[in-house]
Design a protein around this motif. Structure first.
Motif, PDB file in Angstrom:
ATOM      1  N   MET A 229       0.861  -1.136   0.090  1.00 28.43           N
ATOM      2  CA  MET A 229       0.004   0.019  -0.108  1.00 28.43           C
ATOM      3  C   MET A 229       0.702   1.183   0.026  1.00 28.43           C
ATOM      4  O   MET A 229       1.838   1.462   0.776  1.00 28.43           O
TER       5      MET A 229
ATOM      6  N   TYR B 279      -2.148  -1.298  -3.680  1.00 32.50           N
ATOM      7  CA  TYR B 279      -3.535  -0.295  -3.125  1.00 32.50           C
ATOM      8  C   TYR B 279      -2.793   1.013  -2.908  1.00 32.50           C
ATOM      9  O   TYR B 279      -1.784   1.171  -2.201  1.00 32.50           O
TER      10      TYR B 279
ATOM     11  N   ALA C  96      -3.836   4.830  -1.452  1.00 36.33           N
ATOM     12  CA  ALA C  96      -4.548   5.638  -0.660  1.00 36.33           C
ATOM     13  C   ALA C  96      -4.116   6.980  -1.121  1.00 36.33           C
ATOM     14  O   ALA C  96      -3.284   7.469  -0.466  1.00 36.33           O
TER      15      ALA C  96
ATOM     16  N   LEU D 139      -9.297   4.427  -1.768  1.00 30.17           N
ATOM     17  CA  LEU D 139      -8.535   3.657  -2.382  1.00 30.17           C
ATOM     18  C   LEU D 139      -8.402   3.645  -3.834  1.00 30.17           C
ATOM     19  O   LEU D 139      -9.540   3.738  -4.497  1.00 30.17           O
TER      20      LEU D 139
ATOM     21  N   ALA E 180     -10.921   0.208   5.977  1.00 25.12           N
ATOM     22  CA  ALA E 180     -10.120  -0.248   4.748  1.00 25.12           C
ATOM     23  C   ALA E 180      -9.049  -0.814   5.321  1.00 25.12           C
ATOM     24  O   ALA E 180      -8.694  -1.979   4.679  1.00 25.12           O
TER      25      ALA E 180
END
Ligand SMILES: [Zn+2]
Length: 406
Positions: A307, A356, A358, A372, A388
């Protein structure tokens, strides 16, 4: 399929240096993360399947390989012995089996302890010619997800069958499709130990296992290990070149050579059988394959960075940094891409392989939300950050192939 050597360098996964030598790749941080995730996965699968893990050294005395039969049948693939002074000669091991056989032998065993399943993610060395070396698929230092099951003759078929099951389950999780299953039999010549009855016995076990599995397979002569036949799970690269990833082998030879035994229900000594097996083969070869298969866009559980948090402006940096901390606390591999690193568009493009993203603007920072952007293009509705993160953690923890579950 792309070439894993090119992609591996571009993505900072691994590289080589002429001063270290051909066929001796090193793993950069991003590649080491992928390798670690794979090793961790296999360790978990093995523990659940009743294996116990050990460590053993990469060197052994030459006599060890004389006893195992490697010196007589496999010497061309081994590095020359090192002189340790006196009359001691040490060899970089070409396989882990002799060490594991000695570890088994070091303690008395009753039939009640069998099958005894000994696993190790260990290094072994093969003196491949420099002309055939390249990237991770042909190397001189191999890190094998290896195991040896010491069992009674009655247990061999079940153990070989269970090993094949582990391989098939792992391939389903990794998204790997074998091109074929091969029953590798001995050929002519002096490469194989001579004991016809032993070979027939081992071949019968593996034939039964393959027949019972319902898999289509081909029997090929001249591809066995020197000590016994094996089931080879074959994969192919983009150019259609086939190689063996995982194997299951039945071995009556090394237990004999190392004089292994267990005490049976009758109180007498009996000879165990060794099943050699690897679930995902060497980490070098499986990662080479996965790089090409996914073109670097690994499933989230394998992704070097899972992420990436992108604050739109410096004003959101504190919230973004806190989000990174929360992700790290949950065990996610999270990083931040600051506004100084480029425009939002440029930062998003640079992170095209991250599962992912963000993006954090004023609205997200104020309301503790995460909006996202998934690598596959989807954009789920903004969620409270805790939700999330929990959802991503669950998907990764379950090693799901997809990125999102609504
Ligand atoms: Zn072995």
């Amino acid at each position: 399929m792309p070439d894993h050597r090119k992609l591996g360098r571009e993505l900072d996964l691994f590289d080589t240096d002429p001063l270290i030598g051909a066929g001796l790749p090193y793993w950069l941080p991003a590649g080491a993360v992928v390798r670690h995730a794979l090793e961790e996965y296999v360790r978990g699968v093995e523990i659940r399947a009743g294996y116990r893990h050990v460590y053993s050294p990469v060197l052994g005395k030459r006599e060890l390989y004389e006893i195992s039969g490697h010196w007589a049948h496999y010497r061309d693939d081994m590095f020359p012995p090192m002189d340790l002074g006196g009359d001691e000669r040490a060899v970089l091991r070409p396989s882990l089996c002799p060490h594991h056989a000695l570890m088994y032998r070091s303690r008395p065993h009753s039939y009640r302890e069998l099958p005894l399943r000994m696993a190790e993610s260990g290094a072994m060395y093969r003196s491949e010619l420099s002309g055939v070396l390249g990237g991770l698929s042909r190397v001189r230092a191999i890190h094998l997800n290896d195991a040896h099951v010491f069992c009674t003759p009655d247990q061999v078929a079940d153990e070989a069958h269970a090993a094949l099951r582990l391989i098939r389950d792992a391939y389903a999780v990794l998204g790997i499709e074998p091109v074929r299953y091969r029953l590798s039999l001995r050929g002519s010549g002096g490469k194989y130990v001579a004991d016809d009855a032993m070979w027939r016995r081992a071949e019968a076990v593996l034939t039964d296992v393959l027949d019972a599995s319902g898999l289509a397979y081909e029997a090929v002569e001249g591809e066995a290990a020197f000590y016994g036949p094996k089931i080879d799970v074959q994969i192919a690269d983009g150019a259609g070149r086939e190689s063996t990833l995982s194997t299951v082998q039945v071995d009556f030879h090394q237990p004999e050579r190392f004089d292994l035994h267990y005490i049976g229900a009758d109180g007498a000594k009996h000879r165990p059988v060794m099943v050699h097996r690897s679930v995902i083969g060497s980490v070098e070869r499986v990662v080479a394959h996965l790089i090409e298969l996914y073109e670097g866009a690994f499933p989230a559980w394998l992704a070097p960075v899972q992420m990436l948090v992108l604050p739109i402006s410096a004003a959101e940096a504190p919230y973004a940094a806190a989000l990174v901390e929360r992700g790290l606390d949950q065990g996610l591999r999270v990083e931040i891409a600051h506004p100084e690193q480029g425009t939002l568009g440029a930062r998003i493009r640079a992170a095209r392989l991250v599962p992912y993203l963000a993006v954090v603007g004023a609205r997200e920072a104020t309301a503790d939300l995460v909006a996202l952007r998934l690598r596959d293009g989807r954009r789920p509705d903004p969620l409270p950050a805790a939700h999330a993160l929990a959802r991503i953690t669950a998907i990764i923890g379950a090693r799901k192939p997809g990125l999102w579950v609504d």
